[in-house]
Design an enzyme around this catalytic site. Structure first.
Site, PDB file in Angstrom:
ATOM      1  N   LEU A  38       0.766  -1.174   0.203  1.00  0.00           N
ATOM      2  CA  LEU A  38       0.148   0.162   0.035  1.00  0.00           C
ATOM      3  C   LEU A  38       0.941   1.090  -0.001  1.00  0.00           C
ATOM      4  O   LEU A  38       1.901   1.415   0.644  1.00  0.00           O
ATOM      5  CB  LEU A  38      -0.890  -0.027   1.105  1.00  0.00           C
ATOM      6  CG  LEU A  38      -1.631  -1.371   1.343  1.00  0.00           C
ATOM      7  CD1 LEU A  38      -2.602  -1.061   2.491  1.00  0.00           C
ATOM      8  CD2 LEU A  38      -2.787  -1.262  -0.014  1.00  0.00           C
ATOM      9  N   HIS A  42      -3.468   4.163  -2.229  1.00  0.00           N
ATOM     10  CA  HIS A  42      -4.646   3.426  -1.277  1.00  0.00           C
ATOM     11  C   HIS A  42      -5.188   4.141  -0.188  1.00  0.00           C
ATOM     12  O   HIS A  42      -6.232   3.867   0.000  1.00  0.00           O
ATOM     13  CB  HIS A  42      -3.940   2.175  -1.183  1.00  0.00           C
ATOM     14  CG  HIS A  42      -3.379   1.368  -2.005  1.00  0.00           C
ATOM     15  ND1 HIS A  42      -1.947   1.065  -2.306  1.00  0.00           N
ATOM     16  CD2 HIS A  42      -3.959   0.418  -3.141  1.00  0.00           C
ATOM     17  CE1 HIS A  42      -1.563   0.203  -3.426  1.00  0.00           C
ATOM     18  NE2 HIS A  42      -2.786  -0.148  -3.885  1.00  0.00           N
ATOM     19  N   GLU A 153      -8.855   5.796  -9.698  1.00  0.00           N
ATOM     20  CA  GLU A 153      -8.826   6.140 -11.373  1.00  0.00           C
ATOM     21  C   GLU A 153      -7.546   5.814 -12.098  1.00  0.00           C
ATOM     22  O   GLU A 153      -7.577   5.915 -13.238  1.00  0.00           O
ATOM     23  CB  GLU A 153      -9.242   7.890 -11.329  1.00  0.00           C
ATOM     24  CG  GLU A 153     -10.579   7.917 -11.313  1.00  0.00           C
ATOM     25  CD  GLU A 153     -10.880   9.470 -11.680  1.00  0.00           C
ATOM     26  OE1 GLU A 153     -10.148  10.233 -12.002  1.00  0.00           O
ATOM     27  OE2 GLU A 153     -12.128   9.927 -11.515  1.00  0.00           O
ATOM     28  N   LYS A 154      -6.561   5.572 -11.383  1.00  0.00           N
ATOM     29  CA  LYS A 154      -5.367   5.258 -12.077  1.00  0.00           C
ATOM     30  C   LYS A 154      -5.397   3.939 -12.827  1.00  0.00           C
ATOM     31  O   LYS A 154      -5.036   4.128 -13.964  1.00  0.00           O
ATOM     32  CB  LYS A 154      -4.232   5.043 -11.015  1.00  0.00           C
ATOM     33  CG  LYS A 154      -2.787   5.065 -11.580  1.00  0.00           C
ATOM     34  CD  LYS A 154      -1.699   4.050 -10.976  1.00  0.00           C
ATOM     35  CE  LYS A 154      -1.494   3.288 -12.122  1.00  0.00           C
ATOM     36  NZ  LYS A 154      -1.089   1.871 -11.391  1.00  0.00           N
ATOM     37  N   GLN A 158     -10.165  -0.278 -15.501  1.00  0.00           N
ATOM     38  CA  GLN A 158     -10.618  -1.429 -14.627  1.00  0.00           C
ATOM     39  C   GLN A 158     -11.756  -0.746 -14.040  1.00  0.00           C
ATOM     40  O   GLN A 158     -12.782  -1.430 -13.651  1.00  0.00           O
ATOM     41  CB  GLN A 158      -9.431  -1.572 -13.757  1.00  0.00           C
ATOM     42  CG  GLN A 158      -9.931  -2.338 -12.307  1.00  0.00           C
ATOM     43  CD  GLN A 158      -8.895  -2.707 -11.515  1.00  0.00           C
ATOM     44  OE1 GLN A 158      -8.132  -3.648 -11.669  1.00  0.00           O
ATOM     45  NE2 GLN A 158      -8.625  -1.807 -10.416  1.00  0.00           N
ATOM     46  N   SER A 190       1.996   3.996  -7.745  1.00  0.00           N
ATOM     47  CA  SER A 190       1.661   2.744  -7.763  1.00  0.00           C
ATOM     48  C   SER A 190       2.807   1.807  -7.125  1.00  0.00           C
ATOM     49  O   SER A 190       3.835   1.917  -7.047  1.00  0.00           O
ATOM     50  CB  SER A 190       2.137   2.387  -9.718  1.00  0.00           C
ATOM     51  OG  SER A 190       2.073   1.062  -9.819  1.00  0.00           O
ATOM     52  N   SER A 191       2.270   0.569  -7.078  1.00  0.00           N
ATOM     53  CA  SER A 191       2.968  -0.491  -6.168  1.00  0.00           C
ATOM     54  C   SER A 191       4.417  -0.839  -6.978  1.00  0.00           C
ATOM     55  O   SER A 191       5.343  -1.133  -6.483  1.00  0.00           O
ATOM     56  CB  SER A 191       2.290  -1.698  -5.729  1.00  0.00           C
ATOM     57  OG  SER A 191       1.213  -1.366  -4.902  1.00  0.00           O
ATOM     58  N   ARG A 192       4.051  -0.788  -8.286  1.00  0.00           N
ATOM     59  CA  ARG A 192       4.971  -1.003  -9.290  1.00  0.00           C
ATOM     60  C   ARG A 192       6.120  -0.077  -9.325  1.00  0.00           C
ATOM     61  O   ARG A 192       7.359  -0.562  -9.934  1.00  0.00           O
ATOM     62  CB  ARG A 192       4.502  -1.519 -10.626  1.00  0.00           C
ATOM     63  CG  ARG A 192       3.669  -2.935 -10.475  1.00  0.00           C
ATOM     64  CD  ARG A 192       3.163  -3.488 -12.128  1.00  0.00           C
ATOM     65  NE  ARG A 192       2.917  -4.827 -11.912  1.00  0.00           N
ATOM     66  CZ  ARG A 192       1.410  -5.044 -11.970  1.00  0.00           C
ATOM     67  NH1 ARG A 192       0.502  -4.182 -12.064  1.00  0.00           N
ATOM     68  NH2 ARG A 192       0.928  -6.363 -11.931  1.00  0.00           N
TER      69      ARG A 192
HETATM   70  O1  PAF Z   1      -6.462  -2.556  -8.673  1.00  0.00           O
HETATM   71  C1  PAF Z   1      -6.156  -3.558  -7.923  1.00  0.00           C
HETATM   72  O2  PAF Z   1      -5.172  -3.579  -7.119  1.00  0.00           O
HETATM   73  C2  PAF Z   1      -6.588  -5.024  -8.518  1.00  0.00           C
HETATM   74  O3  PAF Z   1      -6.940  -5.187  -9.543  1.00  0.00           O
HETATM   75  C3  PAF Z   1      -7.949  -5.338  -7.587  1.00  0.00           C
HETATM   76  C4  PAF Z   1      -9.061  -4.246  -8.020  1.00  0.00           C
HETATM   77  C5  PAF Z   1      -7.955  -5.227  -6.133  1.00  0.00           C
HETATM   78  C6  PAF Z   1      -8.250  -6.743  -8.120  1.00  0.00           C
HETATM   79  O4  PAF Z   1      -7.553  -7.632  -7.671  1.00  0.00           O
END
Ligand code: PAF
Length: 281
Positions: A38, A42, A153-154, A158, A190-192
């Site tokens: 996180l 988040h 929204e990032k 999705q 981003s976690s990445r």
């Molecule tokens: O955005 C994310 O971190 C993931 O795609 C999610 C929505 C938690 C589903 O695994």
């Protein structure tokens, strides 16, 4: 803020017991689905959920069904203790941290596929992705029937897919999108980002500027295909090694029309790290 450890539910039954107790006390319930590792982005989602619901639980689950075999499932950062401390500070009331066996028990055979907003963009490069996301999000929404669920929204496509999923499958949870958190240079958190070297981080920080410039050109009626090609070239010139896409779309991911709300979205690679970002046009 708080020294009390955050309660953790590891099974759906434990989650339902706690959420059922909240319901009996008359509280509304919010959900923030995450894959952990996180960061401030988040925590913004947690605070947004807390504004909209009395009690909030966050799920931390690195969902294997949304990773392809060659992707970073094995190396995706996992640090539950730190995540729990951050969640508690942000006002979260419960951490739901199920095992893979809990979410996908032996014999699990369901898969949720959403058409519409899943088409193109991420799906062209990660065809497995939205089926995995839709499956796990459907489960999370069903497991505790939250009143509201907050997504960043990032991951704009999705967010659109999750909205459609809730609408088409009659899931009554309100799906809320929260704006992207950025570092001081505009890089979307981003976690990445943790994978980036110092040099790559400098390059990554150019992504949002390139998109902002492209968004202005699209709004000024430059043809979307030209805007996309120029922005891709600009990303390569900035040092990105590969650009999966830059796309100018309407806000609901249809064809872009000048004057109507739009979105510009991009995915590009630095070494082994794939970054995505988007902004309003
Ligand atoms: O955005 C994310 O971190 C993931 O795609 C999610 C929505 C938690 C589903 O695994």
């Amino acid at each position: 803020m708080t020294d009390v450890p955050l309660p953790v539910a590891r099974t759906v039954a434990e989650l339902r017991t706690t959420v059922g107790e909240w319901r009996r006390q008359g509280f509304t319930v919010g959900l923030v689905p995450t894959m952990g590792a996180l960061h401030e982005g988040h925590l913004t989602l947690v605070r947004e959920a807390k504004r909209r619901a009395d009690k909030v639980f966050a799920s931390v689950f690195v969902n294997p069904t949304q990773f392809a075999a060659h992707e970073d499932l094995g190396t995706y950062p996992r640090r539950e203790a730190e995540d729990a401390a951050l969640l508690a500070q942000a006002g979260c009331d419960l951490l739901f941290a199920p095992s893979v066996e809990q979410m996908y028990p032996e014999g699990f055979a369901a898969r949720v596929e959403i058409g519409g907003p899943s088409a193109g963009l991420e799906t062209d490069f990660r065809p497995h992705f939205f089926g995995g996301v839709a499956t796990v999000v459907t489960k999370l929404l069903n497991q505790a029937r939250a009143d509201v669920a907050v997504f960043g929204e990032k991951d704009y496509q999705q967010l659109m897919v999750v909205r459609r999923l809730a609408r088409d499958l009659d899931i009554p949870t309100e799906i809320v999108g929260a704006p992207t958190e950025r570092d001081g240079w505009g890089l979307a958190l981003s976690s990445r980002n943790a994978y980036l070297s110092d040099d790559d981080l400098q390059i990554a920080r150019r992504l949002n500027g390139v998109l902002a410039e492209a968004a202005l050109k699209a709004a000024a009626n430059e043809p979307p295909a030209d805007v996309e090609a120029e922005a891709s070239s600009a990303l390569l010139a900035a040092g990105f090694e590969r650009v999966d896409y830059v796309a100018v779309r309407s806000a609901d991911l249809g064809p872009y029309e000048v004057g109507a709300p739009g979105r510009i979205l991009a995915a590009a690679w630095l070494g082994q790290t794939r970054l995505i970002d988007n902004m309003a046009v």
